[in-house]
Write an enzyme that holds these catalytic residues in place. Structure first.
Site, short mmCIF file in Angstrom:
data_model
loop_
_atom_site.label_atom_id
_atom_site.label_comp_id
_atom_site.label_asym_id
_atom_site.label_seq_id
_atom_site.Cartn_x
_atom_site.Cartn_y
_atom_site.Cartn_z
N GLU A 1 0.83 -1.46 -0.20
CA GLU A 1 -0.40 -0.19 0.04
C GLU A 1 1.42 1.51 0.30
O GLU A 1 1.81 1.05 0.64
CB GLU A 1 -0.55 0.25 1.27
CG GLU A 1 -1.63 0.83 1.54
CD GLU A 1 -3.01 0.60 2.55
OE1 GLU A 1 -3.15 -0.70 3.02
OE2 GLU A 1 -3.59 2.22 2.69
N CYS B 1 2.96 8.05 1.45
CA CYS B 1 3.44 7.69 2.59
C CYS B 1 3.61 6.50 1.75
O CYS B 1 3.01 5.46 1.32
CB CYS B 1 2.12 7.26 3.03
SG CYS B 1 2.33 6.58 5.10
N CYS C 1 4.58 -6.51 8.05
CA CYS C 1 5.02 -5.90 8.79
C CYS C 1 5.33 -6.81 10.62
O CYS C 1 4.26 -7.97 10.58
CB CYS C 1 4.90 -4.90 9.57
SG CYS C 1 5.92 -4.01 11.01
N CYS D 1 2.17 -4.48 15.67
CA CYS D 1 2.24 -3.64 17.25
C CYS D 1 0.36 -4.02 17.27
O CYS D 1 -0.28 -4.35 16.20
CB CYS D 1 2.50 -2.89 16.54
SG CYS D 1 4.21 -1.82 16.53
N CYS E 1 -1.67 -1.98 15.17
CA CYS E 1 -1.15 -1.35 14.01
C CYS E 1 -2.61 -2.73 13.14
O CYS E 1 -2.26 -3.76 13.11
CB CYS E 1 -0.42 -1.08 14.19
SG CYS E 1 -0.04 -0.82 12.28
N CYS F 1 -4.24 3.00 7.96
CA CYS F 1 -3.71 2.59 6.50
C CYS F 1 -3.13 0.92 7.24
O CYS F 1 -2.77 0.70 8.33
CB CYS F 1 -1.47 3.44 7.11
SG CYS F 1 0.04 2.88 6.19
N1 SAH Z 1 7.29 0.61 11.59
C1 SAH Z 1 7.27 2.58 11.55
C2 SAH Z 1 5.65 2.64 11.29
C3 SAH Z 1 5.01 2.62 11.37
S1 SAH Z 1 3.65 3.81 10.71
C4 SAH Z 1 6.70 2.68 13.27
O1 SAH Z 1 6.85 1.60 13.32
O2 SAH Z 1 7.08 3.79 13.13
C5 SAH Z 1 3.22 5.13 11.31
C6 SAH Z 1 3.56 5.68 12.75
O3 SAH Z 1 1.62 5.33 12.77
C7 SAH Z 1 3.99 4.56 13.90
O4 SAH Z 1 4.42 5.24 14.86
C8 SAH Z 1 2.29 3.88 14.05
O5 SAH Z 1 2.55 3.08 15.42
C9 SAH Z 1 1.20 4.61 13.88
N2 SAH Z 1 -0.37 3.95 14.04
C10 SAH Z 1 -0.15 2.60 13.31
N3 SAH Z 1 -1.07 2.13 13.10
C11 SAH Z 1 -2.27 2.91 14.20
C12 SAH Z 1 -3.61 3.67 14.29
N4 SAH Z 1 -4.30 2.25 14.06
N5 SAH Z 1 -4.09 4.55 15.17
C13 SAH Z 1 -3.41 5.37 15.29
N6 SAH Z 1 -1.89 5.49 15.08
C14 SAH Z 1 -1.11 4.11 14.64
#
Ligand code: SAH
Length: 352
Positions: free
Chosen positions: A104, A117, A124, A128, A131, A343
């Protein structure tokens, strides 16, 4: 099995996309063409978004025709599998890679900017808990050209020059280190996007933050903190067990020392988990005296995850406490939400 074999093939093939002007010039010479065609090839790949040698109309027809049969001349662009516009102007893309995997990418226009983005992995492994990408599991790292392609695709389709890049798509960028650093070099030198307009977001991988500092890039490092204590952080980020908060903060300090650049701390606000006024104070104490900026991200609801977005009031209280401690803070209002929420969710619907 077949998928793995194809993966190996695409990474070893070294497509043209990702090569520098000098490398492209060498390549055209190796094809028996004059060296200046390297400059033409460079321009067509990175400015005109050519998808095949056949598209490059300044090349002699007889030469172009040879490539229909010559896979080593493959440009390395991905196929647009799905393109979706949302009401706020954000455009989401699902790109199909040579081995059929789907990734994506999002184009986010704001006044004069166009931010992309970018994803660095298919899926991944960090998992987390809040996410969408983390819930879908891990497939593989993206190759350098597959990262660069995302920027060109958005530029091509949205017909506007991309000005900013955030590595905040699918995947953990620092787990795909060489391709990340290689792609940043091409995005900067060949596509022409300033390093200061590039942000790399990481949840933190042992040893990789100091290593990244030694690259001496002018990019912004964003660190996904999400909690002021090890205990709460480990609840939502499984990898925090192996890389405790204290070690992460030490590496962040080292990063600031080496680069002289401030860190952007990302903090996803999850109601009842990390959004209390006490936790805002703990966060302020954790990062006080640190060259940093806090980016609060109110949680975007994701299927299969049991969290809630805090109320507007709770968000504002959190902001005010940080401001009282003189901490630079902003709230990220995620766009592109109405169709597919956060995302990573769009792919989830198409690639399970
Ligand atoms: N792997 C990288 C990029 C992740 S996306 C990282 O962990 O930093 C960018 C940000 O969006 C990260 O801080 C991630 O934790 C956050 N994120 C992911 N899912 C989310 C959600 N459902 N709501 C809010 N933030 C989210």
């Amino acid at each position: 099995m077949t998928a793995n074999m194809t993966t190996n093939k695409t990474t070893q093939d070294l497509p043209l996309l990702g090569r520098s002007l000098a490398e492209l010039s060498e390549w055209v010479e190796s094809q028996g063409q004059p060296r200046y065609r390297g400059k033409q090839l460079h321009e067509w790949l990175y400015e005109k978004s050519a998808r095949s040698i056949g598209d490059i109309t300044v090349f002699p027809k007889s030469w172009r025709e040879q490539f229909a049969l010559n896979p080593s001349a493959e440009v390395g662009r991905s196929q647009i599998y799905l393109h979706k516009q949302t009401r706020d102007g954000t455009e989401k893309f699902l790109l199909k890679l040579a081995d059929g995997e789907i990734v994506e990418t999002v184009g986010i226009p704001t006044s004069k900017r166009l931010t992309v983005c970018v994803s660095t992995q298919v899926g991944c492994p960090m998992a987390c808990d809040f996410c969408a990408t983390g819930k879908g599991g891990f497939r593989r790292n993206l190759a350098k050209h597959e990262i660069i392609d995302q920027v060109l695709t958005v530029q091509e389709v949205m017909q506007q020059r991309v000005s900013h890049i955030v590595f905040m798509g699918m995947g953990e960028p620092l787990l795909n280190y060489d391709n990340l650093v290689g792609a940043i070099a091409v995005i900067n030198k060949d596509i022409g996007i300033g390093q200061r307009n590039i942000t790399v977001s990481t949840v933190g991988i042992p040893n990789q933050i100091p290593r990244f500092a030694e690259e001496h890039l002018q990019v912004t490092l964003a660190v996904s903190l999400h909690a002021p204590t090890q205990e709460v952080r480990a609840q939502v980020i499984p990898s925090a067990d192996r890389y405790p908060l204290a070690a992460l903060m030490n590496d962040c300090r080292e990063y600031v020392d080496i680069t002289g650049r401030r860190i952007s701390f990302e903090y996803t606000l999850l109601a009842g988990v990390n959004d209390s006024p006490e936790q805002a104070e703990e966060l302020a104490n954790l990062i006080r005296g640190f060259q940093s900026h806090v980016n609060l991200i109110p949680y975007n609801p994701v299927d299969d995850a049991d969290y809630k977005r805090p109320s507007e009031r709770a968000i504002q209280t959190f902001v005010r406490i940080l401001e009282d401690y003189k901490i630079a803070v902003s709230v990220r209002r995620t766009r592109g939400l109405e169709a597919d929420a956060a995302c990573g969710q769009l792919r989830g619907q198409h690639a399970r």
